[in-house]
Design a protein around this motif. Structure first.
Motif, PDB file in Angstrom:
ATOM      1  N   VAL A  38      45.216   0.740   7.994  1.00 30.89           N
ATOM      2  CA  VAL A  38      44.834   1.083   6.002  1.00 30.89           C
ATOM      3  C   VAL A  38      43.305   0.931   5.178  1.00 30.89           C
ATOM      4  CG1 VAL A  38      46.212  -0.053   4.107  1.00 30.89           C
ATOM      5  CG2 VAL A  38      47.123  -0.045   5.895  1.00 30.89           C
ATOM      6  N   ARG A  39      42.794   0.490   5.857  1.00 31.35           N
ATOM      7  CA  ARG A  39      40.909   0.644   5.217  1.00 31.35           C
ATOM      8  C   ARG A  39      40.152   1.774   5.708  1.00 31.35           C
ATOM      9  NH1 ARG A  39      36.053  -0.085   6.303  1.00 31.35           N
ATOM     10  NH2 ARG A  39      36.512   0.480   8.808  1.00 31.35           N
ATOM     11  N   LEU A  40      41.088   1.772   6.542  1.00 34.07           N
ATOM     12  CA  LEU A  40      40.585   3.913   7.136  1.00 34.07           C
ATOM     13  C   LEU A  40      40.851   4.986   5.747  1.00 34.07           C
ATOM     14  CD1 LEU A  40      39.745   3.377  10.664  1.00 34.07           C
ATOM     15  CD2 LEU A  40      37.956   3.773   8.991  1.00 34.07           C
ATOM     16  N   GLY A  41      41.974   4.723   5.358  1.00 38.74           N
ATOM     17  CA  GLY A  41      42.451   5.615   4.701  1.00 38.74           C
ATOM     18  C   GLY A  41      44.005   6.319   5.365  1.00 38.74           C
ATOM     19  N   PHE A  42      44.628   5.787   6.337  1.00 34.61           N
ATOM     20  CA  PHE A  42      45.586   6.374   6.688  1.00 34.61           C
ATOM     21  C   PHE A  42      47.135   5.152   5.972  1.00 34.61           C
ATOM     22  CE2 PHE A  42      42.999   6.881   9.708  1.00 34.61           C
ATOM     23  CZ  PHE A  42      42.943   8.420  10.514  1.00 34.61           C
ATOM     24  N   GLU A  43      47.699   6.110   5.612  1.00 36.29           N
ATOM     25  CA  GLU A  43      49.538   5.107   4.818  1.00 36.29           C
ATOM     26  C   GLU A  43      49.998   4.734   6.438  1.00 36.29           C
ATOM     27  OE1 GLU A  43      51.636   6.800   2.632  1.00 36.29           O
ATOM     28  OE2 GLU A  43      50.740   6.458   0.783  1.00 36.29           O
ATOM     29  N   ILE A  44      51.164   3.962   6.400  1.00 34.46           N
ATOM     30  CA  ILE A  44      51.722   2.996   7.373  1.00 34.46           C
ATOM     31  C   ILE A  44      52.925   3.064   6.422  1.00 34.46           C
ATOM     32  CG2 ILE A  44      52.639   1.465   8.748  1.00 34.46           C
ATOM     33  CD1 ILE A  44      49.470   0.942   8.859  1.00 34.46           C
ATOM     34  N   SER A  45      54.481   3.828   7.115  1.00 33.76           N
ATOM     35  CA  SER A  45      55.667   2.703   6.648  1.00 33.76           C
ATOM     36  C   SER A  45      56.666   2.739   7.739  1.00 33.76           C
ATOM     37  CB  SER A  45      56.416   4.992   6.343  1.00 33.76           C
ATOM     38  OG  SER A  45      57.475   4.624   5.889  1.00 33.76           O
ATOM     39  N   ALA A  59      36.972  15.206  13.378  1.00 32.96           N
ATOM     40  CA  ALA A  59      37.076  16.422  13.843  1.00 32.96           C
ATOM     41  C   ALA A  59      37.692  17.904  12.964  1.00 32.96           C
ATOM     42  CB  ALA A  59      37.592  16.859  14.898  1.00 32.96           C
ATOM     43  N   ALA A  60      39.193  17.773  12.595  1.00 30.00           N
ATOM     44  CA  ALA A  60      39.785  18.499  12.328  1.00 30.00           C
ATOM     45  C   ALA A  60      39.395  18.975  10.621  1.00 30.00           C
ATOM     46  CB  ALA A  60      40.838  18.279  12.238  1.00 30.00           C
ATOM     47  N   GLY A  61      38.491  18.092   9.747  1.00 29.97           N
ATOM     48  CA  GLY A  61      38.386  18.007   8.425  1.00 29.97           C
ATOM     49  C   GLY A  61      39.424  17.629   7.675  1.00 29.97           C
ATOM     50  N   ILE A  62      40.520  16.173   8.586  1.00 26.97           N
ATOM     51  CA  ILE A  62      41.373  16.629   7.320  1.00 26.97           C
ATOM     52  C   ILE A  62      41.667  14.882   7.330  1.00 26.97           C
ATOM     53  CG2 ILE A  62      44.092  15.677   7.480  1.00 26.97           C
ATOM     54  CD1 ILE A  62      44.449  17.877   9.477  1.00 26.97           C
ATOM     55  N   ALA A  63      41.592  13.870   5.555  1.00 25.66           N
ATOM     56  CA  ALA A  63      42.091  13.289   5.033  1.00 25.66           C
ATOM     57  C   ALA A  63      42.351  12.059   5.535  1.00 25.66           C
ATOM     58  CB  ALA A  63      41.597  13.523   3.033  1.00 25.66           C
ATOM     59  N   PRO A  64      42.366  11.177   6.224  1.00 24.45           N
ATOM     60  CA  PRO A  64      43.480  10.089   6.549  1.00 24.45           C
ATOM     61  C   PRO A  64      44.400   9.857   5.980  1.00 24.45           C
ATOM     62  CG  PRO A  64      41.333   9.225   6.844  1.00 24.45           C
ATOM     63  CD  PRO A  64      41.054  10.231   5.868  1.00 24.45           C
ATOM     64  N   SER A  65      44.477  10.146   4.327  1.00 28.92           N
ATOM     65  CA  SER A  65      45.227  10.094   3.504  1.00 28.92           C
ATOM     66  C   SER A  65      46.270  10.935   3.597  1.00 28.92           C
ATOM     67  CB  SER A  65      44.902   9.624   2.065  1.00 28.92           C
ATOM     68  OG  SER A  65      44.124  10.842   1.890  1.00 28.92           O
ATOM     69  N   ARG A  66      46.554  12.138   4.286  1.00 26.70           N
ATOM     70  CA  ARG A  66      47.473  12.912   5.009  1.00 26.70           C
ATOM     71  C   ARG A  66      48.559  13.220   5.753  1.00 26.70           C
ATOM     72  NH1 ARG A  66      48.215  14.493   1.114  1.00 26.70           N
ATOM     73  NH2 ARG A  66      46.668  14.183  -0.488  1.00 26.70           N
ATOM     74  N   ILE A  67      48.056  12.055   6.418  1.00 28.01           N
ATOM     75  CA  ILE A  67      48.785  11.144   7.485  1.00 28.01           C
ATOM     76  C   ILE A  67      49.321   9.577   6.978  1.00 28.01           C
ATOM     77  CG2 ILE A  67      48.997  10.703   9.745  1.00 28.01           C
ATOM     78  CD1 ILE A  67      47.792  13.442   9.856  1.00 28.01           C
ATOM     79  N   CYS A  68      50.309   9.745   7.488  1.00 30.47           N
ATOM     80  CA  CYS A  68      51.287   8.156   7.241  1.00 30.47           C
ATOM     81  C   CYS A  68      51.959   8.382   8.937  1.00 30.47           C
ATOM     82  CB  CYS A  68      52.388   8.111   6.704  1.00 30.47           C
ATOM     83  SG  CYS A  68      54.138   7.238   6.071  1.00 30.47           S
ATOM     84  N   LEU A  69      51.550   7.159   9.193  1.00 30.04           N
ATOM     85  CA  LEU A  69      51.853   6.197  10.838  1.00 30.04           C
ATOM     86  C   LEU A  69      53.333   5.605  10.674  1.00 30.04           C
ATOM     87  CD1 LEU A  69      48.703   5.007  11.426  1.00 30.04           C
ATOM     88  CD2 LEU A  69      49.855   7.173  12.200  1.00 30.04           C
ATOM     89  N   GLU A  70      54.279   6.156  10.983  1.00 32.37           N
ATOM     90  CA  GLU A  70      55.663   5.002  11.134  1.00 32.37           C
ATOM     91  C   GLU A  70      55.420   4.587  11.952  1.00 32.37           C
ATOM     92  OE1 GLU A  70      59.516   7.345  10.595  1.00 32.37           O
ATOM     93  OE2 GLU A  70      57.775   9.140   8.999  1.00 32.37           O
ATOM     94  N   LEU A  71      56.192   3.148  12.001  1.00 27.06           N
ATOM     95  CA  LEU A  71      56.486   1.806  13.168  1.00 27.06           C
ATOM     96  C   LEU A  71      57.446   1.422  12.715  1.00 27.06           C
ATOM     97  CD1 LEU A  71      52.458   0.321  12.637  1.00 27.06           C
ATOM     98  CD2 LEU A  71      53.384   1.946  14.317  1.00 27.06           C
ATOM     99  N   THR A  72      58.148   1.242  13.940  1.00 25.76           N
ATOM    100  CA  THR A  72      59.214   0.273  13.052  1.00 25.76           C
ATOM    101  C   THR A  72      58.833  -1.288  14.188  1.00 25.76           C
ATOM    102  OG1 THR A  72      59.605   0.342  15.737  1.00 25.76           O
ATOM    103  CG2 THR A  72      60.436   2.314  14.534  1.00 25.76           C
ATOM    104  N   GLU A  73      59.771  -2.295  12.995  1.00 23.61           N
ATOM    105  CA  GLU A  73      59.433  -3.328  13.205  1.00 23.61           C
ATOM    106  C   GLU A  73      59.330  -4.107  14.807  1.00 23.61           C
ATOM    107  OE1 GLU A  73      62.735  -5.886  10.521  1.00 23.61           O
ATOM    108  OE2 GLU A  73      62.993  -3.625  11.169  1.00 23.61           O
ATOM    109  N   GLY A  74      59.905  -3.410  15.011  1.00 20.71           N
ATOM    110  CA  GLY A  74      60.092  -3.987  16.748  1.00 20.71           C
ATOM    111  C   GLY A  74      58.755  -3.622  17.237  1.00 20.71           C
ATOM    112  N   VAL A  75      57.553  -2.847  17.249  1.00 17.09           N
ATOM    113  CA  VAL A  75      56.604  -2.447  17.492  1.00 17.09           C
ATOM    114  C   VAL A  75      55.742  -2.492  17.024  1.00 17.09           C
ATOM    115  CG1 VAL A  75      54.481  -0.542  16.994  1.00 17.09           C
ATOM    116  CG2 VAL A  75      56.770   0.117  17.785  1.00 17.09           C
TER     117      VAL A  75
END
Ligand code: C2E
Ligand code: CA
Ligand code: CA
Ligand code: CA
Length: 279
Positions: free
Chosen positions: A170-177, A138-154
């Protein structure tokens, strides 16, 4: 004596009740805060040491109460995580980031990425990939602009559920840290399995650099491990030039901390970008 025993337990549950009551109060206050739009974001730069520039920003939530006091996330996120409310707060964060990103891009940061922290309940929701796609779409933003931060606990709490969701994102283009690396379970095989592009060294380890030999060894080892697995390595909590020198020496990819910049509101970032623009 049976009576004493009873009165003791009554006393215990009294304190417990008080804790529960306080949490309920906080939860309802947070619900109101969301409705009244009292949350806001600050952004902290993540600096790349190869390219010598800011390549990403971490979005960090704050709560400005009606009386003007600002509450840091450590004081309300853990409570919100006890309920579904965290899911709504998390959606608000992503939506706000998607409103801010086009303004950052327009201000001279066309390829900037924003890191967003995610709590466990958000990541256990199968709808997450679809909802995130709807928001960025809806915002016209590429998923690759977003990096999701997750802890090991999560991740580890329900690896059976989180891993498929991570793969889909990741398949959709988001990054994960992988956030707070070294603080949690840190199974090395986990690192091999996860579809992540970077790890973040927790700032408790940086605190011991350069005077604590063990912390130095840990930081060097994490950098080596990450690089060998072809991951970017981000050091958190970098406050001094000495720490930065140490990280450079061992080829750390990126740094985040008060040395390169404190978290600031969007307006300050935009003003700074304006100033740095060639006139
Ligand atoms: P985190 O993800 O580990 O975020 C880094 C924290 O370190 C931030 O604290 C940041 O302000 C602080 N920091 C950065 N550089 C330095 C430094 O050089 N020295 C020191 N002493 N501290 C530094 P903050 O903003 O208070 O956030 C605390 C935690 O709250 C975050 O830890 C994260 O776990 C959580 N959090 C923040 N925003 C969100 C959010 O939108 N959603 C969720 N679920 N959690 C969030
Ligand atoms: Ca983080
Ligand atoms: Ca951390
Ligand atoms: Ca954290």
């Amino acid at each position: 004596n049976g009576r004493n025993l009873v009165s003791y337990f009554c006393h215990e549950s009294d304190t417990q009740q008080r804790v529960v009551a306080a949490q309920l109060l906080m939860l309802s206050a947070l619900q109101d805060a969301l409705q009244r739009n009292e949350f806001f974001l600050e952004y902290q730069p993540i600096r790349d040491l190869r390219h010598e520039r800011t390549v990403a920003l971490e979005a960090l939530i704050r709560w400005r109460k009606a009386d003007g006091t600002v509450v840091p996330p450590d004081q309300f996120i853990p409570v919100a995580e006890q309920s579904r409310l965290i899911v709504f707060i998390g959606r608000w964060v992503i939506e706000q980031v998607c409103r801010d990103l086009p303004r950052l891009q327009a201000a001279g940061m066309p390829d900037i990425q924003v890191h967003v922290n995610m709590a466990a309940p958000e990541f256990l929701d199968d709808d997450l990939p679809r909802e995130l796609m709807a928001i960025v779409g809806a915002a016209g933003i590429a998923p690759s602009r977003i990096c999701l931060e997750l802890t090991e606990g999560v991740i580890m709490r329900r690896i059976d559920k989180t891993l498929p969701i991570m793969r889909e994102l990741v398949r959709l283009g988001f990054e994960i840290s992988l956030d707070d690396f070294g603080m949690g379970y840190s199974s090395l095989s986990l690192l091999k399995t996860l579809p992540i592009s970077s790890i973040k060294i927790d700032r408790v380890f940086l605190q011991g650099v350069p005077h604590d030999r063990d912390d130095c060894a840990i930081v060097r080892t994490i950098i080596d491990l990450g690089l060998n697995m072809r991951l970017r390595v981000i050091a958190e909590g970098v406050e001094s030039a000495t720490q930065l020198g140490f990280l450079r020496q061992f080829d750390c990819t990126q740094v985040q901390g008060y040395l390169s910049g404190r978290p600031v509101v969007l307006a300050s970032l935009l003003a700074a970008a304006q100033e740095n623009r060639p006139k």
